[in-house]
Scaffold this motif. Structure first.
Motif, short mmCIF file in Angstrom:
data_model
loop_
_atom_site.label_atom_id
_atom_site.label_comp_id
_atom_site.label_asym_id
_atom_site.label_seq_id
_atom_site.Cartn_x
_atom_site.Cartn_y
_atom_site.Cartn_z
N ALA A 14 -3.03 -8.41 7.15
CA ALA A 14 -2.41 -9.66 6.69
C ALA A 14 -1.23 -10.02 7.60
O ALA A 14 -0.55 -9.13 8.12
N PRO A 15 -0.98 -11.30 7.82
CA PRO A 15 0.20 -11.69 8.60
C PRO A 15 1.47 -11.13 7.97
O PRO A 15 1.55 -10.99 6.74
N VAL A 16 2.44 -10.79 8.80
CA VAL A 16 3.68 -10.23 8.26
C VAL A 16 4.44 -11.30 7.49
O VAL A 16 4.26 -12.50 7.71
N GLU A 17 5.33 -10.84 6.62
CA GLU A 17 6.12 -11.75 5.78
C GLU A 17 7.59 -11.34 5.86
O GLU A 17 7.92 -10.15 5.90
N TYR A 47 0.38 0.27 11.98
CA TYR A 47 0.65 0.32 10.54
C TYR A 47 0.08 -0.93 9.87
O TYR A 47 -0.58 -0.85 8.83
N ARG A 48 0.35 -2.09 10.45
CA ARG A 48 -0.11 -3.35 9.86
C ARG A 48 -1.64 -3.37 9.76
O ARG A 48 -2.21 -3.88 8.78
N ASP A 340 9.76 -14.08 14.64
CA ASP A 340 8.79 -14.10 15.74
C ASP A 340 7.99 -12.80 15.86
O ASP A 340 7.30 -12.59 16.87
N VAL A 341 8.04 -11.93 14.86
CA VAL A 341 7.34 -10.64 14.96
C VAL A 341 5.83 -10.82 15.08
O VAL A 341 5.17 -10.17 15.89
N GLU A 342 5.27 -11.71 14.28
CA GLU A 342 3.82 -11.92 14.33
C GLU A 342 3.39 -12.41 15.71
O GLU A 342 2.39 -11.94 16.28
N ALA A 343 4.14 -13.32 16.30
CA ALA A 343 3.83 -13.80 17.65
C ALA A 343 3.96 -12.68 18.67
O ALA A 343 3.20 -12.62 19.64
N ALA A 344 4.92 -11.78 18.46
CA ALA A 344 5.08 -10.65 19.37
C ALA A 344 3.87 -9.73 19.32
O ALA A 344 3.44 -9.17 20.35
#
Length: 360
Positions: A14-17, A47-48, A340-344
């Motif tokens: 799942a995308p991070v939140e 982990y994700r 910006d973690v998901e983009a990273a």
């Protein structure tokens, strides 16, 4: 208790939140650290994606530097205001490895006993026992290593995982000596750090092997004397050709696949050393003629966290960084915000960055 914002992975893939998180006041042996910077590591993505466990939700982030805000009872060598790098191997001092004077192998490393939670009380699993994509995190006091506050947080925090793993694979596990020949297979963040470590140790020949010319160019900037694109050339033959036909004294596999480990095994000199620092998946199997293992001699090693002892290694490496002898800044490809973690994560797949670093 206080409430802050942090990045979680709620379920597999799942995308991070970015959510509100409850951070307890530190208990015995614990500390609350205000995060200044945290690198985005492949381990967070693992982990994700469920590659390490399924104890969701995960509080992501672990390559971090920050300022101690408060400490709990029974903490004697740490105080509010200390500038620290966080580590995920707080040694116990009492297990059989620690008693033998080998605390870098500690078999009973520990984290904070209390749990950070979501607003509804759901307990979070912090990645590698840290969880640092957050304004403030709760850790065991032993996970905090004091270093010179002159060090830039975005660079210093990277010693918390990937850069230390690579440096330590060369300096500690591989025991690279002055004049040695070294080959590093896989030149992402960990492999690039292994190249920097080999250079720091005084290796005469440093061979970078990868399938991405961009990574090979970065490897040259960090100290590689030769590069091999293994899409175009046989890695073992190339390593041997660059070492007088013998193979390298130390070969570091920073990929962690059976194919690359075999390249490392056959690319080393007789009585040479193979270091596995890339992390394999549980399904991977290795098949090798036992006579080759016997006949080639030498050492076959795995490197846990670069076999580092944070209290020994972090301050020393930060001093080398401040002296201009260790280019930690070169590993910081970009500074980003916590949104910006998901983009990273997406940029990792393209090989465009060594490290994106969340700066608070």
């Amino acid at each position: 208790m206080q409430q802050v914002k942090g990045v979680i992975a709620r379920s597999k893939g799942a995308p991070v939140e970015l959510v509100t998180i409850n951070v307890p006041d530190p208990g015995p042996g614990e500390a609350v650290v205000k995060i200044q910077a945290c690198g985005v590591c492949h381990t967070d993505l693992h982990y994700r994606e469920g590659g390490i466990g399924d104890d969701y939700p995960y509080l992501l982030g672990h390559e971090a530097a920050g300022i101690v805000e408060s400490v709990g009872p029974e903490v004697h060598d740490l105080a509010p205001g200390d500038y620290v790098i966080l580590n995920w191997r707080a040694v116990c001092g009492a297990c059989r490895a620690c008693r033998r004077g080998r605390p870098w192998y500690c078999f009973a490393t520990h984290n904070a006993k209390q749990k950070m939670t979501l607003e509804d009380g759901t307990e979070l699993s912090p990645t590698l026992g840290i969880g640092a994509f957050i304004d403030k995190t709760l850790v065991a006091a032993g996970q905090c290593t004091k270093v010179d506050p002159a060090a830039r947080p975005a660079a210093a925090g990277l010693l918390g995982c990937g850069v230390m793993a690579g440096l330590g694979a060369a300096l500690n596990t591989g025991n690279v000596q002055r004049g040695d020949s070294v080959a590093v297979i896989g030149c992402g963040g960990v492999g690039a750090a292994a190249i920097a470590g080999a250079r720091l140790a005084g290796a005469a020949t440093i061979i970078a092997v990868d399938i991405d010319d961009r990574k090979l160019e970065r490897a040259r900037e960090l100290g590689a004397t030769h590069t091999v694109n293994s899409k175009d050339a046989d890695a073992v033959e190339a390593i041997q050709a660059l070492t007088g036909g013998h193979g390298a004294d130390v070969v570091i596999d920073a990929v962690g696949r059976p194919e690359t480990w075999k390249q490392a095994f056959y690319g080393r000199d007789l009585a040479g050393t193979v270091v596995l620092v890339g992390v394999p998946t549980p399904s991977m199997q290795l098949e090798l003629p036992l006579l080759d293992v016997f006949g080639r001699g030498g050492s076959l090693k795995s490197s846990w966290y670069g076999d580092c002892l944070p209290s020994r290694d972090f301050p020393m490496l930060i001093d080398l960084y401040l002296q201009g002898r260790l280019p930690l800044d070169a590993f910081v490809t970009e500074e980003i915000g916590v949104h910006d973690v998901e983009a990273a994560f997406d940029k990792m797949h393209g090989g465009d960055v060594l490290r994106s670093v969340v700066v608070y």
